[in-house]
Write a protein that holds these residues in place. Structure first.
Motif, PDB file in Angstrom:
ATOM      1  N   ALA A 163      21.030 -19.351 -56.706  1.00  0.00           N
ATOM      2  CA  ALA A 163      20.627 -19.772 -55.352  1.00  0.00           C
ATOM      3  C   ALA A 163      19.107 -19.840 -55.241  1.00  0.00           C
ATOM      4  CB  ALA A 163      21.184 -18.803 -54.323  1.00  0.00           C
ATOM      5  N   GLU A 164      18.664 -20.599 -54.255  1.00  0.00           N
ATOM      6  CA  GLU A 164      17.237 -20.650 -53.916  1.00  0.00           C
ATOM      7  C   GLU A 164      17.055 -20.201 -52.483  1.00  0.00           C
ATOM      8  OE1 GLU A 164      13.381 -23.658 -53.555  1.00  0.00           O
ATOM      9  OE2 GLU A 164      14.957 -24.051 -55.033  1.00  0.00           O
ATOM     10  N   VAL A 165      16.050 -19.363 -52.276  1.00  0.00           N
ATOM     11  CA  VAL A 165      15.655 -18.911 -50.944  1.00  0.00           C
ATOM     12  C   VAL A 165      14.360 -19.631 -50.584  1.00  0.00           C
ATOM     13  CG1 VAL A 165      14.862 -16.944 -49.562  1.00  0.00           C
ATOM     14  CG2 VAL A 165      16.738 -16.651 -51.209  1.00  0.00           C
ATOM     15  N   ARG A 166      14.324 -20.212 -49.386  1.00  0.00           N
ATOM     16  CA  ARG A 166      13.123 -20.915 -48.939  1.00  0.00           C
ATOM     17  C   ARG A 166      12.871 -20.525 -47.485  1.00  0.00           C
ATOM     18  NH1 ARG A 166      12.479 -27.099 -50.748  1.00  0.00           N
ATOM     19  NH2 ARG A 166      13.219 -26.146 -52.676  1.00  0.00           N
ATOM     20  N   LEU A 167      11.792 -19.766 -47.256  1.00  0.00           N
ATOM     21  CA  LEU A 167      11.496 -19.216 -45.933  1.00  0.00           C
ATOM     22  C   LEU A 167      10.054 -19.542 -45.560  1.00  0.00           C
ATOM     23  CD1 LEU A 167      12.986 -15.637 -46.540  1.00  0.00           C
ATOM     24  CD2 LEU A 167      14.169 -17.626 -45.585  1.00  0.00           C
ATOM     25  N   LEU A 168       9.859 -20.056 -44.349  1.00  0.00           N
ATOM     26  CA  LEU A 168       8.529 -20.418 -43.873  1.00  0.00           C
ATOM     27  C   LEU A 168       8.105 -19.462 -42.761  1.00  0.00           C
ATOM     28  CD1 LEU A 168       6.091 -22.332 -43.818  1.00  0.00           C
ATOM     29  CD2 LEU A 168       7.364 -23.776 -42.218  1.00  0.00           C
ATOM     30  N   PHE A 169       6.973 -18.810 -42.969  1.00  0.00           N
ATOM     31  CA  PHE A 169       6.408 -17.893 -41.980  1.00  0.00           C
ATOM     32  C   PHE A 169       5.072 -18.459 -41.500  1.00  0.00           C
ATOM     33  CE2 PHE A 169       9.010 -15.420 -44.851  1.00  0.00           C
ATOM     34  CZ  PHE A 169       9.725 -14.582 -44.016  1.00  0.00           C
ATOM     35  N   SER A 170       4.805 -18.332 -40.201  1.00  0.00           N
ATOM     36  CA  SER A 170       3.546 -18.800 -39.626  1.00  0.00           C
ATOM     37  C   SER A 170       2.967 -17.696 -38.754  1.00  0.00           C
ATOM     38  CB  SER A 170       3.762 -20.062 -38.781  1.00  0.00           C
ATOM     39  OG  SER A 170       4.371 -21.084 -39.548  1.00  0.00           O
ATOM     40  N   ARG A 171       1.651 -17.542 -38.827  1.00  0.00           N
ATOM     41  CA  ARG A 171       1.006 -16.507 -38.000  1.00  0.00           C
ATOM     42  C   ARG A 171      -0.327 -17.006 -37.472  1.00  0.00           C
ATOM     43  NH1 ARG A 171      -2.831 -12.834 -39.992  1.00  0.00           N
ATOM     44  NH2 ARG A 171      -3.667 -13.327 -42.038  1.00  0.00           N
TER      45      ARG A 171
END
Length: 316
Positions: A142-150
């Motif tokens: 599997a691939e995990v792809r997470l986008l965080f913005s601050r």
């Protein structure tokens, strides 16, 4: 489906559309892949999965029934077979994933986990519980792809930068303290940096947690320059009695000084406050245990040859 996807993407605006393209530029789900979209607040981050995984599965997790109803209304135009499955997964109840889907199969169920701003403002224990649950549901490759913005500036820091941008180049004075304020804007902006850092630890905690569970994590970080129009709604968001920012301010300044600071902001109504953002895209894959390499026939033959007697006599 194609027309609907284009309309949904256009409705989100050019800025978010650019973020979506960057999110998926390293690769897309396959036709048979199964995709889990976590904490969806819009359909934007599921559009590519819906377009690509036509014979697979798309499951979208939402935080509450209100979000579920809103997204279901947007999906009504799609054929029943094309619609994703919507699950109410409260952010502090990771066990709901298994309660609603049953126990995961032995090899996992999803080839993709994607999300924008997941697990925001959650305690480390809650994040760890989510990672344990998700780890069971993800397939070996599997691939995990997470986008965080601050945000990189707090309210006082944004106002200070706006004020500095309006001064003459030869005027190097700092903005004066607000009337009755217990602390200058420069000092408050510096305090805000510590507060912002404490408020946005999710990317680091998630990356560390994935690595501890045997995932290899890559980071892609970039910055974006935005502006916020200072109006009554923004003032309310920052200074209302239950506002998160105000609750943080009260131990720093006190009630009277907060009122004075609010008046300083009120004097700049209509200003376009600078708001730089930092985006971090995490991509993770499971570390594959290398297979044991079987010796080749040549190696086996070599092992059967008698060893030379290094201490014996040389050839004659």
């Amino acid at each position: 489906l194609e027309r609907w996807l284009r309309r949904q993407a256009a409705a989100e605006g050019e800025r978010l559309e650019a973020l979506r393209l960057r999110f998926w530029q390293a690769g897309l789900p396959g036709r048979l892949d199964r995709v889990l979209v976590l904490e969806a607040r819009s359909l934007l981050w599921a559009l590519d999965a819906l377009q690509q995984a036509l014979e697979g599965e798309v499951v979208i997790g939402v935080s509450d029934a209100v979000e579920q109803e809103r997204l279901e209304a947007q999906l009504q135009i799609l054929d029943q077979l094309q619609r994703p499955r919507l699950l109410v997964l409260p952010p502090d109840q990771p066990e709901q994933l298994s309660r609603q889907l049953g126990e995961p199969p032995a090899g996992g169920r999803f080839e993709w986990l994607v999300a924008r701003q997941p697990l925001r403002a959650k305690a480390r224990a809650v994040i760890e519980a989510w990672l344990d649950e998700l780890d069971r549901w993800l397939a070996p490759r599997a691939e995990v792809r997470l986008l965080f913005s601050r945000p990189l500036l707090g309210p006082a820091g944004s106002l200070r930068e706006w004020q500095r941008s309006r001064r003459r180049p030869d005027d190097r004075r700092e903005p004066s303290k607000a009337s009755g304020d217990a602390i200058g804007q420069a000092a408050l902006a510096e305090l805000e940096q510590s507060w912002l850092s404490d408020q946005h630890q999710e990317a680091r905690v998630v990356a560390e947690g994935l690595e501890q569970r045997g995932w290899q994590v890559q980071h892609d970080t970039w910055r974006e320059s935005l502006s916020l129009t200072l109006g009554a709604p923004l003032l309310e968001r920052w200074f209302a009695p239950e506002a998160h920012y105000r609750r943080w301010l009260e131990p720093q300044l006190g009630h009277e000084a907060i009122g004075a600071l609010r008046e300083t902001f009120r004097g700049a109504l209509g200003a376009a406050l600078p708001q730089p953002l930092e985006h971090t895209l995490l991509r993770a894959h499971r570390l594959q245990t290398p297979r044991r390499q079987e010796p080749s026939p040549t190696d086996r033959t070599d092992k059967k040859k008698p060893r030379s007697n290094r201490g014996g006599k040389g050839r004659t």
